[in-house]
Design an enzyme around this catalytic site. Structure first.
Site, PDB file in Angstrom:
ATOM      1  NE  ARG A   1      -4.231  -1.583   0.254  1.00  0.00           N
ATOM      2  CZ  ARG A   1      -4.335  -2.662  -0.534  1.00  0.00           C
ATOM      3  NH1 ARG A   1      -3.392  -2.942  -1.402  1.00  0.00           N
ATOM      4  NH2 ARG A   1      -5.402  -3.426  -0.460  1.00  0.00           N
TER       5      ARG A   1
ATOM      6  CG  HIS B   1      -3.258  -1.132  -6.816  1.00  0.00           C
ATOM      7  ND1 HIS B   1      -3.623  -0.508  -5.657  1.00  0.00           N
ATOM      8  CD2 HIS B   1      -3.330  -2.475  -6.533  1.00  0.00           C
ATOM      9  CE1 HIS B   1      -3.923  -1.401  -4.727  1.00  0.00           C
ATOM     10  NE2 HIS B   1      -3.730  -2.618  -5.239  1.00  0.00           N
TER      11      HIS B   1
HETATM   12  P1  NDP Z   1      -1.305 -11.772   4.982  1.00  0.00           P
HETATM   13  O1  NDP Z   1      -2.231 -11.250   6.007  1.00  0.00           O
HETATM   14  O2  NDP Z   1      -1.404 -13.187   4.558  1.00  0.00           O
HETATM   15  O3  NDP Z   1       0.211 -11.555   5.465  1.00  0.00           O
HETATM   16  C1  NDP Z   1       0.624 -10.405   6.127  1.00  0.00           C
HETATM   17  C2  NDP Z   1       2.031 -10.606   6.657  1.00  0.00           C
HETATM   18  O4  NDP Z   1       2.485  -9.385   7.250  1.00  0.00           O
HETATM   19  C3  NDP Z   1       2.124 -11.684   7.747  1.00  0.00           C
HETATM   20  O5  NDP Z   1       3.308 -12.428   7.582  1.00  0.00           O
HETATM   21  C4  NDP Z   1       2.192 -10.865   9.039  1.00  0.00           C
HETATM   22  O6  NDP Z   1       2.891 -11.492  10.089  1.00  0.00           O
HETATM   23  C5  NDP Z   1       2.976  -9.671   8.557  1.00  0.00           C
HETATM   24  N1  NDP Z   1       2.763  -8.499   9.434  1.00  0.00           N
HETATM   25  C6  NDP Z   1       1.602  -7.851   9.687  1.00  0.00           C
HETATM   26  N2  NDP Z   1       1.806  -6.853  10.558  1.00  0.00           N
HETATM   27  C7  NDP Z   1       3.123  -6.890  10.880  1.00  0.00           C
HETATM   28  C8  NDP Z   1       3.935  -6.114  11.734  1.00  0.00           C
HETATM   29  N3  NDP Z   1       3.449  -5.103  12.452  1.00  0.00           N
HETATM   30  N4  NDP Z   1       5.253  -6.433  11.818  1.00  0.00           N
HETATM   31  C9  NDP Z   1       5.757  -7.465  11.105  1.00  0.00           C
HETATM   32  N5  NDP Z   1       5.035  -8.244  10.259  1.00  0.00           N
HETATM   33  C10 NDP Z   1       3.730  -7.943  10.162  1.00  0.00           C
HETATM   34  O7  NDP Z   1      -1.450 -10.804   3.720  1.00  0.00           O
HETATM   35  P2  NDP Z   1      -1.196 -11.119   2.165  1.00  0.00           P
HETATM   36  O8  NDP Z   1       0.144 -11.716   2.013  1.00  0.00           O
HETATM   37  O9  NDP Z   1      -2.340 -11.830   1.588  1.00  0.00           O
HETATM   38  O10 NDP Z   1      -1.220  -9.636   1.575  1.00  0.00           O
HETATM   39  C11 NDP Z   1      -0.324  -8.630   2.034  1.00  0.00           C
HETATM   40  C12 NDP Z   1      -0.739  -7.262   1.511  1.00  0.00           C
HETATM   41  O11 NDP Z   1      -0.479  -7.172   0.110  1.00  0.00           O
HETATM   42  C13 NDP Z   1      -2.234  -6.941   1.607  1.00  0.00           C
HETATM   43  O12 NDP Z   1      -2.575  -6.512   2.905  1.00  0.00           O
HETATM   44  C14 NDP Z   1      -2.400  -5.850   0.578  1.00  0.00           C
HETATM   45  O13 NDP Z   1      -2.196  -4.577   1.183  1.00  0.00           O
HETATM   46  C15 NDP Z   1      -1.265  -6.116  -0.422  1.00  0.00           C
HETATM   47  N6  NDP Z   1      -1.783  -6.509  -1.728  1.00  0.00           N
HETATM   48  C16 NDP Z   1      -1.467  -5.751  -2.830  1.00  0.00           C
HETATM   49  C17 NDP Z   1      -1.906  -6.117  -4.078  1.00  0.00           C
HETATM   50  C18 NDP Z   1      -1.518  -5.328  -5.279  1.00  0.00           C
HETATM   51  O14 NDP Z   1      -2.041  -5.568  -6.370  1.00  0.00           O
HETATM   52  N7  NDP Z   1      -0.584  -4.391  -5.175  1.00  0.00           N
HETATM   53  C19 NDP Z   1      -2.735  -7.291  -4.285  1.00  0.00           C
HETATM   54  C20 NDP Z   1      -2.977  -8.049  -3.078  1.00  0.00           C
HETATM   55  C21 NDP Z   1      -2.527  -7.646  -1.854  1.00  0.00           C
HETATM   56  P3  NDP Z   1       2.313 -12.837  10.780  1.00  0.00           P
HETATM   57  O15 NDP Z   1       2.478 -13.911   9.718  1.00  0.00           O
HETATM   58  O16 NDP Z   1       3.182 -13.066  11.933  1.00  0.00           O
HETATM   59  O17 NDP Z   1       0.867 -12.555  11.092  1.00  0.00           O
HETATM   60  C1  OXD Z   2      -5.687  -6.372  -2.699  1.00  0.00           C
HETATM   61  C2  OXD Z   2      -5.341  -5.428  -3.736  1.00  0.00           C
HETATM   62  O1  OXD Z   2      -5.518  -6.052  -1.531  1.00  0.00           O
HETATM   63  O2  OXD Z   2      -5.772  -5.643  -4.883  1.00  0.00           O
HETATM   64  O3  OXD Z   2      -6.136  -7.470  -3.026  1.00  0.00           O
HETATM   65  O4  OXD Z   2      -4.603  -4.475  -3.508  1.00  0.00           O
END
Ligand code: NDP
Ligand code: OXD
Length: 306
Positions: A221, A269
């Site tokens: 993001r 995006h």
């Molecule tokens: P998940 O919820 O599966 O994974 C999030 C990861 O971040 C986990 O490993 C979590 O740790 C870690 N995390 C969260 N908060 C913290 C913190 N404070 N400190 C350290 N680690 C942290 O999410 P996804 O992998 O499915 O997606 C990640 C992000 O990608 C989404 O939230 C979205 O914003 C973005 N996205 C962007 C897209 C695009 O087209 N650009 C498309 C899809 C998603 P833990 O495992 O320990 O909980």
């Molecule tokens: C998502 C995105 O969060 O598209 O899936 O950014």
């Protein structure tokens, strides 16, 4: 059962048709003010008014992985918020990040420029070992990206809130190990959810801790990155550049300096797009499971924001 659909910036018709075909006994309609009370909602960045008018929702199904836009709203108290779990996004994300890493490491931009002058000239070969990639966020997407990068033998570091064991990946966890993670990484990939803990996580203080010649890939993001700090660190030579897919304001305003910066690559995006049919199948499967009283995967913990 009644399903309401409210996805800002998304063409509703194909989704409505897909949901109706998969749930023939349900009433599936696009939300409009005054719409009848639904059992479940399928949403992307809905307005607060929609949530205010739907206090009886049992499930709120987000058609993306990131739920930051939903977490900013007051949601019905008993509704479970459910994110998309991969649904065809992780392979796209792995492709995008590997492309960005490889394009940077293999200096393909310099060859693109030379082709314009019909110039046949090699760069000095670089060492993969000098380009460790650090992935912030080792969830559904981050882990897939880590595995894909390992296929190309890049050293990979992963940082998450809780400790993870992924084959061939050096794991770091929590605030206590964040500085060590940054110091061990040269290319930084952001795949964190946007939460109060992660907003502005890529700023001067943190990006300065990357190895010299660092490179930033933000696919999570825009709110994770302080734009001016990135530009200052690239212009000072500490960072070599960035590939950015997400921005604080989207669409990225025409006069934003990222568009014209010679060391910044911008995409709109698009790193991992929602795959409609796969997402409908996943959401429908979860709605039916929830109706049967079974647990579903991907329920967001609203206390931690992801
Ligand atoms: P998940 O919820 O599966 O994974 C999030 C990861 O971040 C986990 O490993 C979590 O740790 C870690 N995390 C969260 N908060 C913290 C913190 N404070 N400190 C350290 N680690 C942290 O999410 P996804 O992998 O499915 O997606 C990640 C992000 O990608 C989404 O939230 C979205 O914003 C973005 N996205 C962007 C897209 C695009 O087209 N650009 C498309 C899809 C998603 P833990 O495992 O320990 O909980
Ligand atoms: C998502 C995105 O969060 O598209 O899936 O950014």
């Amino acid at each position: 059962m009644r399903i309401t659909f409210c996805c800002t910036g998304t063409k509703a018709q194909p989704w409505l048709e897909g949901l109706r075909a998969a749930l023939p006994d349900a009433t599936v309609e696009e939300w409009a003010p005054g719409a009848p009370q639904a059992d479940h909602a399928v949403v992307w960045a809905p307005p607060q008014a929609m949530m205010d008018e739907q206090p009886g929702l049992k499930g709120i199904f987000n058609i993306g992985a990131g739920v930051d836009a939903l977490m900013r709203l007051q949601l019905p108290a008993r509704a479970a918020v459910v994110r998309l779990d991969d649904a065809g996004m992780s392979v796209q994300m792995a492709e995008y990040v590997c492309h960005a890493v490889i394009r940077h490491f293999r200096e393909f931009a310099s060859y693109d420029a030379r082709q314009l002058d019909a110039k046949w000239a090699f760069n000095k070969q670089l060492q993969r070992a000098d380009f460790p990639v650090g992935i912030m966020g080792m969830g559904v997407l981050g882990e897939r990206v880590a595995r894909a990068l390992r296929q190309f033998d890049y050293p990979v570091n992963g940082w998450s809130r809780s400790a993870k064991a992924v084959d061939g990946v050096r794991g770091f966890a929590g605030d206590a190990q964040f500085d060590d993670f940054l110091a061990a990484s040269r290319i930084l990939v952001c795949l964190l959810p946007l939460t109060p803990d992660t907003v502005d996580i890529m700023r001067r203080e943190t990006l300065s801790k990357l190895r010299p010649g660092g490179y930033v890939i933000n696919v999570a993001r825009g709110g994770h990155l302080v734009d001016a700090d990135l530009i200052a660190l690239i212009d000072s030579g500490h960072l070599a550049g960035a590939t950015l897919d997400v921005f604080r304001t989207e669409p990225l305003p025409e006069d934003h300096p990222f568009w014209s910066h010679p060391r910044i690559t911008v995409t709109p995006h698009t790193s991992a797009r929602t795959v409609r049919d796969e997402s409908i199948a996943q959401i429908v499967g979860k709605i039916l499971a929830m109706e049967r009283g079974e647990p579903v995967a991907g329920v967001v913990r609203t206390d931690r924001g992801y």
